[in-house]
Structures are given as C-alpha cells and as structure tokens.
Design a protein around this motif. Structure first.
Motif, PDB file in Angstrom:
ATOM      1  N   GLU A 200       0.677  -1.186   0.128  1.00 49.19           N
ATOM      2  CA  GLU A 200       0.178   0.060   0.080  1.00 49.19           C
ATOM      3  C   GLU A 200       0.824   1.277  -0.104  1.00 49.19           C
ATOM      4  O   GLU A 200       0.626   2.251  -0.515  1.00 49.19           O
ATOM      5  CB  GLU A 200      -0.841  -0.051   1.114  1.00 49.19           C
ATOM      6  CG  GLU A 200      -1.952  -0.932   1.157  1.00 49.19           C
ATOM      7  CD  GLU A 200      -1.814  -2.144   1.460  1.00 49.19           C
ATOM      8  OE1 GLU A 200      -2.851  -3.245   1.912  1.00 49.19           O
ATOM      9  OE2 GLU A 200      -0.628  -2.489   2.039  1.00 49.19           O
ATOM     10  N   GLU A 201       1.887   1.199   0.623  1.00 49.19           N
ATOM     11  CA  GLU A 201       2.882   2.384   0.742  1.00 49.19           C
ATOM     12  C   GLU A 201       3.315   2.449  -0.726  1.00 49.19           C
ATOM     13  O   GLU A 201       3.538   3.696  -1.052  1.00 49.19           O
ATOM     14  CB  GLU A 201       3.956   2.252   1.783  1.00 49.19           C
ATOM     15  CG  GLU A 201       4.918   3.434   1.903  1.00 49.19           C
ATOM     16  CD  GLU A 201       6.240   3.245   2.715  1.00 49.19           C
ATOM     17  OE1 GLU A 201       6.786   3.880   2.844  1.00 49.19           O
ATOM     18  OE2 GLU A 201       6.140   2.036   3.318  1.00 49.19           O
ATOM     19  N   MET A 202       3.722   1.476  -1.443  1.00 45.43           N
ATOM     20  CA  MET A 202       4.023   1.846  -2.873  1.00 45.43           C
ATOM     21  C   MET A 202       3.387   2.297  -3.689  1.00 45.43           C
ATOM     22  O   MET A 202       3.523   3.413  -4.477  1.00 45.43           O
ATOM     23  CB  MET A 202       4.521   0.412  -3.409  1.00 45.43           C
ATOM     24  CG  MET A 202       5.654  -0.397  -2.537  1.00 45.43           C
ATOM     25  SD  MET A 202       7.311   0.566  -2.567  1.00 45.43           S
ATOM     26  CE  MET A 202       7.134   0.945  -0.705  1.00 45.43           C
ATOM     27  N   TYR A 203       1.726   2.152  -3.518  1.00 49.63           N
ATOM     28  CA  TYR A 203       0.901   2.810  -4.371  1.00 49.63           C
ATOM     29  C   TYR A 203       0.882   4.395  -3.984  1.00 49.63           C
ATOM     30  O   TYR A 203       0.583   5.133  -4.752  1.00 49.63           O
ATOM     31  CB  TYR A 203      -0.505   2.157  -4.158  1.00 49.63           C
ATOM     32  CG  TYR A 203      -0.465   0.938  -4.697  1.00 49.63           C
ATOM     33  CD1 TYR A 203      -0.988   0.637  -5.967  1.00 49.63           C
ATOM     34  CD2 TYR A 203      -0.381  -0.377  -4.171  1.00 49.63           C
ATOM     35  CE1 TYR A 203      -0.995  -0.564  -6.649  1.00 49.63           C
ATOM     36  CE2 TYR A 203      -0.191  -1.718  -4.805  1.00 49.63           C
ATOM     37  CZ  TYR A 203      -0.686  -1.780  -5.987  1.00 49.63           C
ATOM     38  OH  TYR A 203      -0.983  -3.141  -6.584  1.00 49.63           O
ATOM     39  N   LEU A 204       1.206   4.729  -2.838  1.00 47.32           N
ATOM     40  CA  LEU A 204       0.973   5.903  -2.331  1.00 47.32           C
ATOM     41  C   LEU A 204       2.232   6.452  -2.830  1.00 47.32           C
ATOM     42  O   LEU A 204       2.257   7.797  -3.140  1.00 47.32           O
ATOM     43  CB  LEU A 204       0.935   5.868  -0.672  1.00 47.32           C
ATOM     44  CG  LEU A 204      -0.470   5.536  -0.058  1.00 47.32           C
ATOM     45  CD1 LEU A 204      -0.654   5.260   1.254  1.00 47.32           C
ATOM     46  CD2 LEU A 204      -1.678   6.661  -0.665  1.00 47.32           C
ATOM     47  N   GLU A 261      -4.095   5.734   5.537  1.00 43.58           N
ATOM     48  CA  GLU A 261      -3.875   4.345   5.276  1.00 43.58           C
ATOM     49  C   GLU A 261      -2.499   3.726   6.326  1.00 43.58           C
ATOM     50  O   GLU A 261      -2.559   2.772   6.400  1.00 43.58           O
ATOM     51  CB  GLU A 261      -3.534   4.047   3.820  1.00 43.58           C
ATOM     52  CG  GLU A 261      -2.918   2.933   3.526  1.00 43.58           C
ATOM     53  CD  GLU A 261      -3.818   1.665   3.837  1.00 43.58           C
ATOM     54  OE1 GLU A 261      -3.541   0.588   4.007  1.00 43.58           O
ATOM     55  OE2 GLU A 261      -5.073   1.757   3.565  1.00 43.58           O
ATOM     56  N   LEU A 262      -1.835   4.731   6.367  1.00 41.24           N
ATOM     57  CA  LEU A 262      -0.385   4.470   6.840  1.00 41.24           C
ATOM     58  C   LEU A 262      -0.509   4.677   8.536  1.00 41.24           C
ATOM     59  O   LEU A 262       0.605   4.967   9.180  1.00 41.24           O
ATOM     60  CB  LEU A 262       0.661   5.279   6.620  1.00 41.24           C
ATOM     61  CG  LEU A 262       0.902   4.852   5.043  1.00 41.24           C
ATOM     62  CD1 LEU A 262       1.846   5.534   4.386  1.00 41.24           C
ATOM     63  CD2 LEU A 262       1.042   3.329   4.785  1.00 41.24           C
ATOM     64  N   CYS A 263      -1.571   5.274   8.998  1.00 41.67           N
ATOM     65  CA  CYS A 263      -1.944   5.744  10.546  1.00 41.67           C
ATOM     66  C   CYS A 263      -1.273   4.606  11.456  1.00 41.67           C
ATOM     67  O   CYS A 263      -1.333   3.578  11.372  1.00 41.67           O
ATOM     68  CB  CYS A 263      -3.195   6.062  10.813  1.00 41.67           C
ATOM     69  SG  CYS A 263      -4.405   4.605  10.817  1.00 41.67           S
ATOM     70  N   LEU A 264      -0.617   5.514  12.399  1.00 41.44           N
ATOM     71  CA  LEU A 264       0.073   4.543  13.658  1.00 41.44           C
ATOM     72  C   LEU A 264       1.281   3.747  13.335  1.00 41.44           C
ATOM     73  O   LEU A 264       1.431   2.756  14.109  1.00 41.44           O
ATOM     74  CB  LEU A 264      -1.162   3.831  14.468  1.00 41.44           C
ATOM     75  CG  LEU A 264      -2.261   5.001  14.704  1.00 41.44           C
ATOM     76  CD1 LEU A 264      -3.566   4.168  15.404  1.00 41.44           C
ATOM     77  CD2 LEU A 264      -1.849   6.066  15.777  1.00 41.44           C
ATOM     78  N   GLU A 265       1.680   3.849  12.213  1.00 43.01           N
ATOM     79  CA  GLU A 265       2.936   2.958  11.787  1.00 43.01           C
ATOM     80  C   GLU A 265       4.105   3.655  11.535  1.00 43.01           C
ATOM     81  O   GLU A 265       4.972   3.462  11.034  1.00 43.01           O
ATOM     82  CB  GLU A 265       2.568   2.423  10.314  1.00 43.01           C
ATOM     83  CG  GLU A 265       1.357   1.339  10.261  1.00 43.01           C
ATOM     84  CD  GLU A 265       1.091   0.985   9.134  1.00 43.01           C
ATOM     85  OE1 GLU A 265       2.013   0.533   8.316  1.00 43.01           O
ATOM     86  OE2 GLU A 265      -0.017   0.818   8.632  1.00 43.01           O
TER      87      GLU A 265
END
Length: 338
Positions: A200-204, A261-265
């Motif tokens: 998911e991070e890659m798509y963002l 999407e990336l919250c708390l990471e």
C-alpha cells in the motif's frame, strides 16, 4: 575514543542510497529462501529505497523502484469481507476480550501485501486494548478524516470504540485480531508489529511522485483508485477523477490518504516534516496543539492550566534533537539548532 563530526545531509543520503542499491544487487545475485519476512530481501530493500527516494524528492527514481515492487507483488489488503461483517455499530466493545470481533491483524507477516516486518509495537500499551494500560486515546481528528466517506472500512478496522466508565474512547486496533489477545497488552512479540513495509505504501509513493510530475495527475489518480477501492465496502467505491484535481489539491488529498492508510505506523512525523519543506507542497500552516493539565480532586479531574505548543513552517524542531547520551560521549557531533 574518536570524536565524530557530521557529514552533510547530501553525503548521508548518498550513502543510504548507495548502500541500499548495493544491498539489492547482492541479494539479487545471491538469492536465499526467506519466508519469515523478518529480514530484508531484494524486494523489501527496493521498497525501502523507494521510500528514501520519495523523501529526497527524486520522483523518477521513486517511481522506478515502487513500480518494480508492485510488478512483483501487487497485493493489497482487501477489506470487502470486513465491510460485510463489521460496521460502526458492532465495532463498539465494553470488554477487553476481542474474541467476539471478527477480523485479522492488518500488519501480520503472513499477509500477502506485507513485504517486511520487525520490531514490537510499543504503541500498544499506550493506545491498545485494556483501559488500565491504555494511556492515550487515538486522535479523534484522525477518525474524522474517514467520515466524509462512510463506506471506508478503515475507520472501524484501524480503531475501535471502547467504553471507559461509560465514556467512549478510541483505541488502537490495527493488530486487535491477534488470537492471544492477552499478549497485545504486553510489549512483546505477541503485540504485533509497527515497523512494516507493505505494498500500500508503494501505491501511495507512486501517486505522490506522479503528482509532482508534469502531466502526471492521471497516473497519480490511477494508483490512488487501485489502492482505495479495496478499502471500501464492495461495490460502493466511486473512482476519483483526474479532472477534479489540480496539482495542489491532489497533493493535499494524497497527504490525507497517507494519514488514513498508514496511520500509527510511524510515518506521520516524517510526512509533516517533509511536506513543510517541499517546494511544490502547498503547506504554510502552523501546527498547534493544546494540552491541559488536570488535578484529581474528589473523584473529579479539575483543569489547572492549558498550554499551547506550535510548530511554524520550517521550524527547526521538525528535526529531532540528538540524544543527550550521545552528546555526552561525543560532543563533536553538535546539537541540532533550536
């Protein structure tokens, strides 16, 4: 016994990139079987390199790396089944036992979309299940980020409402579905991971990098839709349209989507820092936080004092301070400006 001084920021980043590129090369020519995902392989190292290029604002290099990753592994954590079984109504609990709430760990090493995991989740004792252990509540402003789109399943999959003495409290829930929920209350391997690299991070990364390129809005929106459609109730998602954005509004949207999407990471601080110094990012706002101290009097919390802290654009405090322990043994490294 040697005193170390600092190299330039450019030299540090150049070394990071050089090491990652060489690490990827060596792992590609010396492949090993590594099913656990607790150590880097060529794919996860390339994903980390994509993140570094994004931070460096090297958009083309970030695109190359991130696209290579998703060509090899395009998997996304699909929330369609969660959208059928869960809702805001049945996401409310008054017991620390999570066994009655369906789901699975969003950041589990066995998930197809997860490329690398390591490090226990230290935020669980602060934000997790049991109210005697949970020191803080998840920021309600984060929860509001999802509310314009009620079919976004992430709102109640990432955080849960817990009744604390009859008062609702938002608690961390990205790893709430670990079978042995008693482990979640302790900072050990059972509490899950927050040091995660996933597709998911890659798509963002692709969305943001393309948004910075001339005529890149269409590609950016394509990657956003590919990510977001599987995070909503099945059949409810409406595609974003490139015609509805200009570069500035798209970048603002991507920043908000990264937070959702990336919250708390562990991404948020770095995002705030880099958005404040990015030439094309429309950020000039001041970040203000108010904190009130209370005194416990006769079973009641009585407010004593409210203090407002703020960070201006380009505030030097966006760079964390060198720890005193390091400065005491190596004063030549120097403190960061304040």
């Amino acid at each position: 016994d040697k005193a170390y001084t600092r190299n330039s920021v450019k030299e540090v980043y150049d070394l990071i990139v050089e090491d990652l590129k060489e690490g990827v090369r060596l792992m590609e020519v010396n492949p090993i079987s590594k099913p656990a995902k607790l150590k880097f392989d060529a794919l996860s190292a390339r994903a980390l390199l994509a993140r570094v290029y994004l931070y460096m604002q090297q958009w083309d290099s970030a695109i190359v790396c991130a696209e290579q990753v998703i060509r090899e592994n395009p998997a996304i954590f699909n929330l369609y089944e969660a959208g059928l079984r869960l809702s805001m109504d049945n996401n409310f609990v008054s017991s620390w036992n999570a066994s009655t709430v369906w789901g699975k760990d969003y950041l589990a090493k066995d998930n197809d979309n997860v490329l690398f995991v390591n490090g226990i989740s230290e935020i669980v004792p602060a934000l997790g299940w049991y109210h005697f252990i949970s020191t803080f509540s998840v920021n309600k402003k984060l929860a509001v980020e999802y509310e314009d789109e009620p079919d976004d399943v992430r709102r109640y999959y990432f955080m849960q409402t817990y009744s604390l003495r009859g008062k609702p409290k938002l608690i961390y829930a990205k790893n709430r579905y670990i079978p042995n929920i008693s482990s979640v209350m302790r900072p050990d391997a059972g509490s899950g991971y927050t040091r995660v690299i996933r597709t998911e991070e890659m798509y963002l990364i692709l969305a943001e990098a393309y948004a910075h390129k001339e005529n890149g809005i269409g590609e950016a929106v394509k990657y956003l839709n590919r990510l977001r459609v599987e995070k909503f109730r099945e059949g409810t998602y409406t595609d974003l349209k490139a015609a509805d954005f200009d570069q500035n509004s798209l970048l603002v949207f991507i920043e908000a989507e990264r937070r959702r999407e990336l919250c708390l990471e562990g991404h948020r601080w770095f995002d705030l820092r880099r958005y404040m110094v990015c030439e094309k990012q429309p950020y000039t706002k001041t970040i203000r936080k108010s904190y009130t101290t209370f005194e416990y009097v006769s079973w009641t919390n009585v407010p004593v004092q409210t203090v407002v802290y703020q960070l201006e654009k380009d505030d030097p405090r966006y760079v964390l301070q060198i720890p005193k322990r390091e400065l005491s043994v190596n004063p030549g490294i120097g403190s960061n400006p304040r």
